[in-house]
Design a protein around this motif. Structure first.
Motif, PDB file in Angstrom:
ATOM      1  N   THR A  33       0.771  -1.320  -0.028  1.00  0.00           N
ATOM      2  CA  THR A  33      -0.128   0.127   0.145  1.00  0.00           C
ATOM      3  C   THR A  33       0.907   1.367  -0.152  1.00  0.00           C
ATOM      4  N   LYS A  34       2.090   0.890   0.140  1.00  0.00           N
ATOM      5  CA  LYS A  34       3.188   2.134   0.191  1.00  0.00           C
ATOM      6  C   LYS A  34       4.290   1.918  -0.811  1.00  0.00           C
ATOM      7  N   ALA A  35       4.555   2.634  -1.683  1.00  0.00           N
ATOM      8  CA  ALA A  35       5.607   2.625  -2.518  1.00  0.00           C
ATOM      9  C   ALA A  35       7.037   2.102  -1.863  1.00  0.00           C
ATOM     10  N   GLU A  36       7.179   2.930  -0.527  1.00  0.00           N
ATOM     11  CA  GLU A  36       8.259   2.689   0.367  1.00  0.00           C
ATOM     12  C   GLU A  36       8.581   1.170   0.560  1.00  0.00           C
ATOM     13  N   GLN A  37       7.425   0.710   0.983  1.00  0.00           N
ATOM     14  CA  GLN A  37       7.355  -1.038   1.225  1.00  0.00           C
ATOM     15  C   GLN A  37       8.173  -1.784   0.095  1.00  0.00           C
ATOM     16  N   ALA A  38       7.641  -1.680  -1.223  1.00  0.00           N
ATOM     17  CA  ALA A  38       7.983  -2.225  -2.284  1.00  0.00           C
ATOM     18  C   ALA A  38       9.446  -1.701  -2.599  1.00  0.00           C
ATOM     19  N   GLU A  41      11.675  -3.860  -0.403  1.00  0.00           N
ATOM     20  CA  GLU A  41      11.453  -5.247  -0.561  1.00  0.00           C
ATOM     21  C   GLU A  41      12.287  -5.562  -1.849  1.00  0.00           C
ATOM     22  N   SER A  42      12.367  -4.578  -2.910  1.00  0.00           N
ATOM     23  CA  SER A  42      13.184  -4.759  -4.131  1.00  0.00           C
ATOM     24  C   SER A  42      14.592  -4.727  -3.784  1.00  0.00           C
ATOM     25  N   HIS A  43      15.371  -4.454  -2.742  1.00  0.00           N
ATOM     26  CA  HIS A  43      16.471  -4.680  -2.306  1.00  0.00           C
ATOM     27  C   HIS A  43      16.969  -6.039  -1.996  1.00  0.00           C
ATOM     28  N   THR A  44      16.031  -6.988  -1.795  1.00  0.00           N
ATOM     29  CA  THR A  44      16.365  -8.259  -1.700  1.00  0.00           C
ATOM     30  C   THR A  44      15.428  -9.397  -2.554  1.00  0.00           C
ATOM     31  N   ASN A  45      14.605  -8.924  -3.230  1.00  0.00           N
ATOM     32  CA  ASN A  45      13.506  -9.542  -3.663  1.00  0.00           C
ATOM     33  C   ASN A  45      12.938  -8.788  -4.898  1.00  0.00           C
ATOM     34  N   LEU A  46      12.716  -9.489  -6.305  1.00  0.00           N
ATOM     35  CA  LEU A  46      11.918  -8.848  -7.095  1.00  0.00           C
ATOM     36  C   LEU A  46      11.017  -9.793  -7.700  1.00  0.00           C
ATOM     37  N   PRO A  47       9.660  -9.210  -8.214  1.00  0.00           N
ATOM     38  CA  PRO A  47       8.774 -10.051  -8.625  1.00  0.00           C
ATOM     39  C   PRO A  47       8.802 -10.483  -9.983  1.00  0.00           C
ATOM     40  N   GLU A  66      11.214   4.264 -12.358  1.00  0.00           N
ATOM     41  CA  GLU A  66      12.542   4.536 -12.469  1.00  0.00           C
ATOM     42  C   GLU A  66      13.572   3.652 -11.497  1.00  0.00           C
ATOM     43  N   LEU A  67      12.913   3.706 -10.171  1.00  0.00           N
ATOM     44  CA  LEU A  67      13.994   3.009  -9.143  1.00  0.00           C
ATOM     45  C   LEU A  67      13.550   1.448  -9.172  1.00  0.00           C
ATOM     46  N   GLN A  69      13.385   0.001 -12.356  1.00  0.00           N
ATOM     47  CA  GLN A  69      13.962  -0.289 -13.322  1.00  0.00           C
ATOM     48  C   GLN A  69      15.604  -0.339 -13.398  1.00  0.00           C
ATOM     49  N   GLN A  70      16.008   0.545 -12.122  1.00  0.00           N
ATOM     50  CA  GLN A  70      17.308   0.378 -11.714  1.00  0.00           C
ATOM     51  C   GLN A  70      17.651  -1.180 -11.315  1.00  0.00           C
ATOM     52  N   LYS A  71      16.786  -1.702 -10.694  1.00  0.00           N
ATOM     53  CA  LYS A  71      16.794  -3.001 -10.236  1.00  0.00           C
ATOM     54  C   LYS A  71      16.909  -4.144 -11.233  1.00  0.00           C
ATOM     55  N   ASP A  72      16.062  -3.988 -12.210  1.00  0.00           N
ATOM     56  CA  ASP A  72      15.961  -4.876 -13.362  1.00  0.00           C
ATOM     57  C   ASP A  72      15.031  -4.189 -14.413  1.00  0.00           C
ATOM     58  N   ALA A  73      16.125  -3.712 -15.478  1.00  0.00           N
ATOM     59  CA  ALA A  73      15.629  -3.143 -16.422  1.00  0.00           C
ATOM     60  C   ALA A  73      14.479  -3.680 -17.329  1.00  0.00           C
ATOM     61  N   GLU A  74      14.465  -4.995 -17.197  1.00  0.00           N
ATOM     62  CA  GLU A  74      13.409  -5.941 -17.817  1.00  0.00           C
ATOM     63  C   GLU A  74      12.295  -6.204 -17.165  1.00  0.00           C
ATOM     64  N   LEU A  75      12.061  -5.709 -15.870  1.00  0.00           N
ATOM     65  CA  LEU A  75      10.829  -5.906 -15.235  1.00  0.00           C
ATOM     66  C   LEU A  75       9.819  -5.259 -15.619  1.00  0.00           C
ATOM     67  N   PRO A  76       8.602  -6.147 -16.109  1.00  0.00           N
ATOM     68  CA  PRO A  76       7.487  -5.442 -16.681  1.00  0.00           C
ATOM     69  C   PRO A  76       6.560  -4.748 -15.802  1.00  0.00           C
ATOM     70  N   VAL A  77       6.509  -3.392 -15.739  1.00  0.00           N
ATOM     71  CA  VAL A  77       5.801  -2.623 -14.875  1.00  0.00           C
ATOM     72  C   VAL A  77       4.827  -2.044 -15.686  1.00  0.00           C
ATOM     73  N   ILE A  78       3.428  -2.510 -15.193  1.00  0.00           N
ATOM     74  CA  ILE A  78       2.432  -2.008 -15.777  1.00  0.00           C
ATOM     75  C   ILE A  78       1.877  -0.790 -14.980  1.00  0.00           C
ATOM     76  N   VAL A  79       1.577   0.478 -15.318  1.00  0.00           N
ATOM     77  CA  VAL A  79       1.101   1.359 -14.900  1.00  0.00           C
ATOM     78  C   VAL A  79      -0.250   1.696 -14.831  1.00  0.00           C
ATOM     79  N   ILE A  80      -1.011   1.928 -13.725  1.00  0.00           N
ATOM     80  CA  ILE A  80      -2.609   2.210 -13.510  1.00  0.00           C
ATOM     81  C   ILE A  80      -2.772   3.428 -13.191  1.00  0.00           C
ATOM     82  N   SER A  81      -3.503   4.348 -13.672  1.00  0.00           N
ATOM     83  CA  SER A  81      -3.842   5.617 -13.298  1.00  0.00           C
ATOM     84  C   SER A  81      -5.400   5.679 -13.345  1.00  0.00           C
ATOM     85  N   GLY A  82      -5.910   6.509 -12.285  1.00  0.00           N
ATOM     86  CA  GLY A  82      -7.237   6.955 -12.498  1.00  0.00           C
ATOM     87  C   GLY A  82      -7.498   7.955 -13.373  1.00  0.00           C
ATOM     88  N   GLN A  83      -6.713   8.667 -14.251  1.00  0.00           N
ATOM     89  CA  GLN A  83      -6.912   9.735 -15.053  1.00  0.00           C
ATOM     90  C   GLN A  83      -5.952   9.401 -16.359  1.00  0.00           C
TER      91      GLN A  83
END
Length: 129
Positions: A33-38, A41-47, A66-67, A69-83
């Motif tokens: 629920t908070k970006a900081e948590q993820a 966690e990304s320092h030791t584990n990635l999905p 951006e953060l 992508q620095q851990k894994d440039a190939e990590l698929p990140v799907i951005v979801i927005s309300g706008q």
């Protein structure tokens, strides 16, 4: 089982995403629920993939993308927005977002399509490795 992270501050929306993702036999979901948590966690584990809310308290989706992508440039990140903002969508895709979705009643159907594409991509990548 492949893990997908959901970084979403709206608990009800995150739960809907989690249920939709876990309908697939290929994935399990973990909610942050908070970006900081993820980020921590990304320092030791990635999905295998991330569903990222663009408008998070503290960090915006662009910075979190951006953060990650620095851990894994190939990590698929799907951005979801309300706008629906084509300028933001294009900018995020240029920065490496896998997909940009607008929160709408069509989102569950779109998620099914994206998850099928991700599952195929992950299978192909593991076969190549």
């Amino acid at each position: 089982m492949n893990t997908i992270w959901i970084i979403e501050d709206d608990a009800m929306y995150a739960e809907m995403l989690k249920r939709q993702i876990e309908k697939s036999e290929d994935f399990t979901a973990e909610v942050f629920t908070k970006a900081e948590q993820a980020i921590k966690e990304s320092h030791t584990n990635l999905p295998k993939a991330v569903f990222l809310d663009y408008q998070l308290p503290g960090e915006n989706g662009s910075k979190v993308l951006e953060l990650l992508q620095q851990k894994d440039a190939e990590l698929p990140v799907i951005v979801i927005s309300g706008q629906e903002d084509p300028t933001v969508a294009v900018d995020l895709i240029k920065k490496g977002a896998y997909e940009y979705l607008t929160k709408s009643p069509e989102t569950p159907r779109t998620l099914t399509s994206i998850l099928a594409k991700l599952a195929k991509q992950i299978r192909m990548k593991s076969e190549l490795e």
